[in-house]
Scaffold this motif. Structure first.
Motif, PDB file in Angstrom:
ATOM      1  N   UNK A 135      16.815  39.944  41.632  1.00 52.14           N
ATOM      2  CA  UNK A 135      16.275  41.152  41.005  1.00 52.14           C
ATOM      3  C   UNK A 135      16.759  41.283  39.565  1.00 52.14           C
ATOM      4  N   UNK A 136      18.001  40.878  39.306  1.00 55.07           N
ATOM      5  CA  UNK A 136      18.495  40.869  37.927  1.00 55.07           C
ATOM      6  C   UNK A 136      17.691  39.865  37.112  1.00 55.07           C
ATOM      7  N   UNK A 137      17.462  38.711  37.691  1.00 58.88           N
ATOM      8  CA  UNK A 137      16.705  37.663  37.001  1.00 58.88           C
ATOM      9  C   UNK A 137      15.271  38.108  36.680  1.00 58.88           C
ATOM     10  N   UNK A 138      14.662  38.855  37.581  1.00 58.77           N
ATOM     11  CA  UNK A 138      13.248  39.238  37.457  1.00 58.77           C
ATOM     12  C   UNK A 138      13.008  40.442  36.552  1.00 58.77           C
TER      13      UNK A 138
ATOM     14  N   UNK B 299      18.921  46.682  33.946  1.00 59.40           N
ATOM     15  CA  UNK B 299      19.739  46.933  35.128  1.00 59.40           C
ATOM     16  C   UNK B 299      20.596  48.147  34.826  1.00 59.40           C
ATOM     17  N   UNK B 300      21.229  48.670  35.865  1.00 59.08           N
ATOM     18  CA  UNK B 300      22.136  49.794  35.649  1.00 59.08           C
ATOM     19  C   UNK B 300      23.504  49.485  36.229  1.00 59.08           C
ATOM     20  N   UNK B 301      24.485  50.131  35.661  1.00 60.79           N
ATOM     21  CA  UNK B 301      25.858  50.126  36.156  1.00 60.79           C
ATOM     22  C   UNK B 301      26.165  51.576  36.493  1.00 60.79           C
ATOM     23  N   UNK B 302      26.389  51.848  37.766  1.00 63.95           N
ATOM     24  CA  UNK B 302      26.630  53.219  38.218  1.00 63.95           C
ATOM     25  C   UNK B 302      28.067  53.371  38.678  1.00 63.95           C
TER      26      UNK B 302
ATOM     27  N   UNK C  51      26.150  47.546  40.490  1.00 61.37           N
ATOM     28  CA  UNK C  51      25.154  46.903  39.640  1.00 61.37           C
ATOM     29  C   UNK C  51      23.847  46.994  40.408  1.00 61.37           C
ATOM     30  N   UNK C  52      22.848  47.617  39.798  1.00 56.80           N
ATOM     31  CA  UNK C  52      21.562  47.814  40.466  1.00 56.80           C
ATOM     32  C   UNK C  52      20.457  47.217  39.615  1.00 56.80           C
ATOM     33  N   UNK C  53      19.576  46.471  40.282  1.00 52.70           N
ATOM     34  CA  UNK C  53      18.417  45.899  39.610  1.00 52.70           C
ATOM     35  C   UNK C  53      17.192  46.128  40.482  1.00 52.70           C
ATOM     36  N   UNK C  54      16.048  46.113  39.854  1.00 51.91           N
ATOM     37  CA  UNK C  54      14.791  46.337  40.554  1.00 51.91           C
ATOM     38  C   UNK C  54      14.084  47.544  39.977  1.00 51.91           C
ATOM     39  N   UNK C  55      13.228  48.137  40.793  1.00 51.36           N
ATOM     40  CA  UNK C  55      12.437  49.283  40.345  1.00 51.36           C
ATOM     41  C   UNK C  55      12.259  50.237  41.523  1.00 51.36           C
ATOM     42  N   UNK C  56      11.453  51.277  41.321  1.00 55.44           N
ATOM     43  CA  UNK C  56      11.327  52.291  42.372  1.00 55.44           C
ATOM     44  C   UNK C  56      10.671  51.746  43.639  1.00 55.44           C
ATOM     45  N   UNK C  57       9.925  50.658  43.532  1.00 60.23           N
ATOM     46  CA  UNK C  57       9.333  50.047  44.719  1.00 60.23           C
ATOM     47  C   UNK C  57      10.352  49.216  45.504  1.00 60.23           C
ATOM     48  N   UNK C  58      11.253  48.531  44.793  1.00 61.24           N
ATOM     49  CA  UNK C  58      12.252  47.688  45.457  1.00 61.24           C
ATOM     50  C   UNK C  58      13.449  47.489  44.541  1.00 61.24           C
ATOM     51  N   UNK C  59      14.601  47.883  45.028  1.00 59.23           N
ATOM     52  CA  UNK C  59      15.832  47.680  44.266  1.00 59.23           C
ATOM     53  C   UNK C  59      16.948  47.298  45.228  1.00 59.23           C
ATOM     54  N   UNK C  60      18.009  46.795  44.682  1.00 56.14           N
ATOM     55  CA  UNK C  60      19.210  46.514  45.462  1.00 56.14           C
ATOM     56  C   UNK C  60      20.404  46.718  44.553  1.00 56.14           C
TER      57      UNK C  60
ATOM     58  N   UNK D 278      29.203  43.589  29.961  1.00 57.77           N
ATOM     59  CA  UNK D 278      29.002  42.270  30.545  1.00 57.77           C
ATOM     60  C   UNK D 278      29.449  42.307  31.995  1.00 57.77           C
ATOM     61  N   UNK D 279      28.654  41.658  32.830  1.00 55.65           N
ATOM     62  CA  UNK D 279      28.898  41.654  34.273  1.00 55.65           C
ATOM     63  C   UNK D 279      28.745  40.238  34.812  1.00 55.65           C
ATOM     64  N   UNK D 280      29.321  40.025  35.982  1.00 59.19           N
ATOM     65  CA  UNK D 280      29.322  38.712  36.620  1.00 59.19           C
ATOM     66  C   UNK D 280      28.724  38.843  38.015  1.00 59.19           C
ATOM     67  N   UNK D 281      27.752  37.982  38.331  1.00 63.53           N
ATOM     68  CA  UNK D 281      27.060  38.053  39.618  1.00 63.53           C
ATOM     69  C   UNK D 281      26.913  36.639  40.179  1.00 63.53           C
ATOM     70  N   UNK D 282      27.289  36.474  41.431  1.00 58.87           N
ATOM     71  CA  UNK D 282      27.104  35.176  42.088  1.00 58.87           C
ATOM     72  C   UNK D 282      25.627  35.011  42.472  1.00 58.87           C
ATOM     73  N   UNK D 283      25.106  33.788  42.343  1.00 62.28           N
ATOM     74  CA  UNK D 283      23.691  33.548  42.668  1.00 62.28           C
ATOM     75  C   UNK D 283      23.322  33.850  44.124  1.00 62.28           C
TER      76      UNK D 283
END
Length: 171
Positions: A65-68, A72-75, A25-34, A53-58
């Motif tokens: 990054x998901x929140x912002x 998002x992508x699923x790879x 699960x990847x979130x963010x953009x080309x400047x900053x992602x995780x 649907x995905x599950x992520x611990x806070x």
């Protein structure tokens, strides 16, 4: 990554895809992602749309990054030994302590909506967040699942569930 249709997912077995192959699960953009490894989630049809649907611990570094971000992508990287090492690294090391893109050697690719996928992925799903909810202990019907997965061990907080509309699929 070559764009294909959502119908391409029909040839995949979601149980194998998520539960056995795993995903980033990847979130963010080309400047900053995780990215983080996940093996819980699903693919289906909801609100007359194709969804995942995905599950992520806070506590996860990917969570803010998901929140912002809207997308998002699923790879899905396959089952090779090299990709299993990537999954293991991204699932056990924090993006707060490591630059996971650099450490794994993955090649980031910007999607149509500015999310980040990876050139090495055999399959990438780009999704737009539609819904989120925090799991709550008192809403568990199966108390054994609550006790097993959400105990007092480190990382034991309850997940946030996201439903994302599948907007693009890349092979």
């Amino acid at each position: 990554m070559k764009k294909t249709t959502v119908e391409a997912l029909a040839k995949e077995n979601a149980f194998e895809l998520i539960g056995k192959e795993w995903m980033l699960i990847t979130a963010g953009n080309k400047e900053h992602c995780n990215m983080m490894t996940a093996s819980w989630g699903g693919i289906g049809w909801l609100w007359n749309k194709p969804v995942a649907f995905v599950f992520v611990r806070p506590e996860r570094a990917t969570y803010p990054l998901i929140e912002e971000n809207e997308h998002l992508t699923l790879s899905f990287l396959g089952h090779s030994e090299a990709m299993r090492k990537v999954y293991n690294f991204c699932g056990s090391k924090s993006g707060r302590d490591y630059d996971k893109v650099k450490e794994t050697g993955l090649t980031p690719v910007e999607t149509e909506h500015g999310a980040i996928g990876f050139e090495e992925a055999r399959l990438t799903i780009e999704g737009r967040k539609m819904f989120r909810t925090e799991l709550k202990a008192d809403e568990f019907i199966d108390k054994e699942a609550l006790a097993r997965w959400y105990n007092d061990q480190p990382g034991g907080s309850l997940h946030t569930m996201y439903v994302v509309e599948i907007e693009n699929v890349y092979e």
